[in-house]
Design an enzyme around this catalytic site. Sequence first.
Site, PDB file in Angstrom:
ATOM      1  CE  LYS A 152      26.998  -1.486  15.367  1.00  0.00           C
ATOM      2  NZ  LYS A 152      28.266  -1.097  15.948  1.00  0.00           N
ATOM      3  CE  LYS A 156      29.430  -6.995  12.639  1.00  0.00           C
ATOM      4  NZ  LYS A 156      30.324  -7.283  13.764  1.00  0.00           N
ATOM      5  CE  LYS A 205      34.324  -5.262  19.927  1.00  0.00           C
ATOM      6  NZ  LYS A 205      33.965  -4.069  19.165  1.00  0.00           N
TER       7      LYS A 205
HETATM    8  P1  ATP Z   1      29.894  -3.814  17.535  1.00  0.00           P
HETATM    9  O1  ATP Z   1      28.819  -4.857  17.537  1.00  0.00           O
HETATM   10  O2  ATP Z   1      29.968  -2.992  18.803  1.00  0.00           O
HETATM   11  O3  ATP Z   1      29.941  -2.970  16.286  1.00  0.00           O
HETATM   12  P2  ATP Z   1      31.913  -5.507  16.410  1.00  0.00           P
HETATM   13  O4  ATP Z   1      31.968  -6.889  16.860  1.00  0.00           O
HETATM   14  O5  ATP Z   1      31.308  -5.205  15.083  1.00  0.00           O
HETATM   15  O6  ATP Z   1      31.252  -4.641  17.578  1.00  0.00           O
HETATM   16  P3  ATP Z   1      33.980  -3.537  15.903  1.00  0.00           P
HETATM   17  O7  ATP Z   1      34.786  -2.934  16.995  1.00  0.00           O
HETATM   18  O8  ATP Z   1      32.856  -2.726  15.328  1.00  0.00           O
HETATM   19  O9  ATP Z   1      33.413  -4.940  16.427  1.00  0.00           O
HETATM   20  O10 ATP Z   1      34.945  -3.980  14.715  1.00  0.00           O
HETATM   21  C1  ATP Z   1      36.345  -4.175  14.896  1.00  0.00           C
HETATM   22  C2  ATP Z   1      36.906  -4.900  13.701  1.00  0.00           C
HETATM   23  O11 ATP Z   1      36.445  -6.258  13.689  1.00  0.00           O
HETATM   24  C3  ATP Z   1      36.487  -4.306  12.351  1.00  0.00           C
HETATM   25  O12 ATP Z   1      37.584  -4.381  11.454  1.00  0.00           O
HETATM   26  C4  ATP Z   1      35.386  -5.216  11.892  1.00  0.00           C
HETATM   27  O13 ATP Z   1      35.261  -5.237  10.480  1.00  0.00           O
HETATM   28  C5  ATP Z   1      35.875  -6.550  12.428  1.00  0.00           C
HETATM   29  N1  ATP Z   1      34.755  -7.481  12.645  1.00  0.00           N
HETATM   30  C6  ATP Z   1      33.695  -7.278  13.453  1.00  0.00           C
HETATM   31  N2  ATP Z   1      32.879  -8.332  13.434  1.00  0.00           N
HETATM   32  C7  ATP Z   1      33.433  -9.225  12.571  1.00  0.00           C
HETATM   33  C8  ATP Z   1      33.064 -10.524  12.115  1.00  0.00           C
HETATM   34  N3  ATP Z   1      31.953 -11.101  12.559  1.00  0.00           N
HETATM   35  N4  ATP Z   1      33.888 -11.165  11.244  1.00  0.00           N
HETATM   36  C9  ATP Z   1      35.035 -10.584  10.802  1.00  0.00           C
HETATM   37  N5  ATP Z   1      35.425  -9.356  11.179  1.00  0.00           N
HETATM   38  C10 ATP Z   1      34.650  -8.685  12.065  1.00  0.00           C
HETATM   39 MG    MG Z   2      31.033  -3.220  14.422  1.00  0.00          MG
END
Ligand code: ATP
Ligand code: MG
Length: 344
Positions: free
Chosen positions: A114, A206, A209
């Site tokens: 990040k 991965k 968001k």
């Molecule tokens: P950011 O990019 O802002 O970190 P994010 O998509 O990683 O957003 P988070 O809010 O950080 O989302 O994570 C929320 C939950 O979703 C966590 O348990 C994380 O492990 C899970 N998660 C995030 N991305 C994935 C993915 N691509 N596949 C499976 N689980 C995910």
């Molecule tokens: Mg995340």
Amino acid sequence: MAFKQLVFSGVQPTGNLHLGNYLGAIVKFVELQNSHDCIYCVVDLHAITVWQDPAELPRAIREVTAAFIAAGIDASKHIVFNQSQVAEHAELAWIFNCVARMGWLNRMTQFKEKAGKDRENASVGLFAYPTLMAADILVYRATHVPVGDDQKQHLELSRDIAQKFNNDFADAIGRHGFGEAFFPQPEPLIQGPATRVMSLRDGTKKMSKSDPSDQSRINLTDDADTIAHKIRRAKTDPHPLPHDEKELAQRPEADNLIGIYAALAGTSKATALKEFGGAQFSTFKNTLVELLVAKLAPLNAEMRRLNGDPAYIDSVLASGAARAQALAVETMTAVKDIVGFVRR
Ligand code: ATP
Ligand code: MG
């Protein structure tokens, strides 16, 4: 020592919730309600480790809450709230900042990813993110944490922090009547065929968001046409789908789409390949789109309805925060005694 089983997890209000959040985390949250007491948190303190527009943040907090409820989380039987309403998270995080070591945090891959190349310009909060995450879990002395695979390293750090706290303060913990260990070792629950949903544009990254490309992810708010368009455009390789699951290891895009299908259908990748092994991607993608639309459309409709009723969402968060805080205060009172602070 046996700790009472308790589930804790969180999702950041950082943008559009996507299929990875749903399959990797939220679906598990829903399942665990039947067997455990659960606390699910919209982690807004985590969100501001990278810039969030204050005019947008309230909407994002309410939208994650709406997704929890729409997915089937029962906010009256369990606890749903946003992190900033329970100050004890930040308070315990400070103590954990003094327990965790720089060397431990320096190894965290999420910070490296990040912060990118300009590490000097990353917020201190982004670096300290994992100590706040440890506090989120341990302020409730939670024992089980359903997360996606990307959070595994942070969970291991939470376990290290719990252990070091228990060791460093062993005498005081005993003296105050908490036996051998004050904090449990929280266990990650990372299971099923979609613990790491990958970007639709790049099977080695991965789904996130924060990915600037909206084509890289299926948002929980996408309509049927958008879902169909994104899946049809999703990157693939030129070969038909394999019969053998082992071959997926060399084919990240095929692995990802089969994993998504298996998770949605409630089956395994091996079983999905029994059905689709030898098929062309175009055929498989049509079935995948149908399944995705069938699963996400009701969720989407319910989220829309809830997004139209912010007063209700806020009342859920307020009630959850009050119940969470009652538990968190108990832990913090004990922690203050253990650390040796003088209190009222
Ligand atoms: P950011 O990019 O802002 O970190 P994010 O998509 O990683 O957003 P988070 O809010 O950080 O989302 O994570 C929320 C939950 O979703 C966590 O348990 C994380 O492990 C899970 N998660 C995030 N991305 C994935 C993915 N691509 N596949 C499976 N689980 C995910
Ligand atoms: Mg995340």
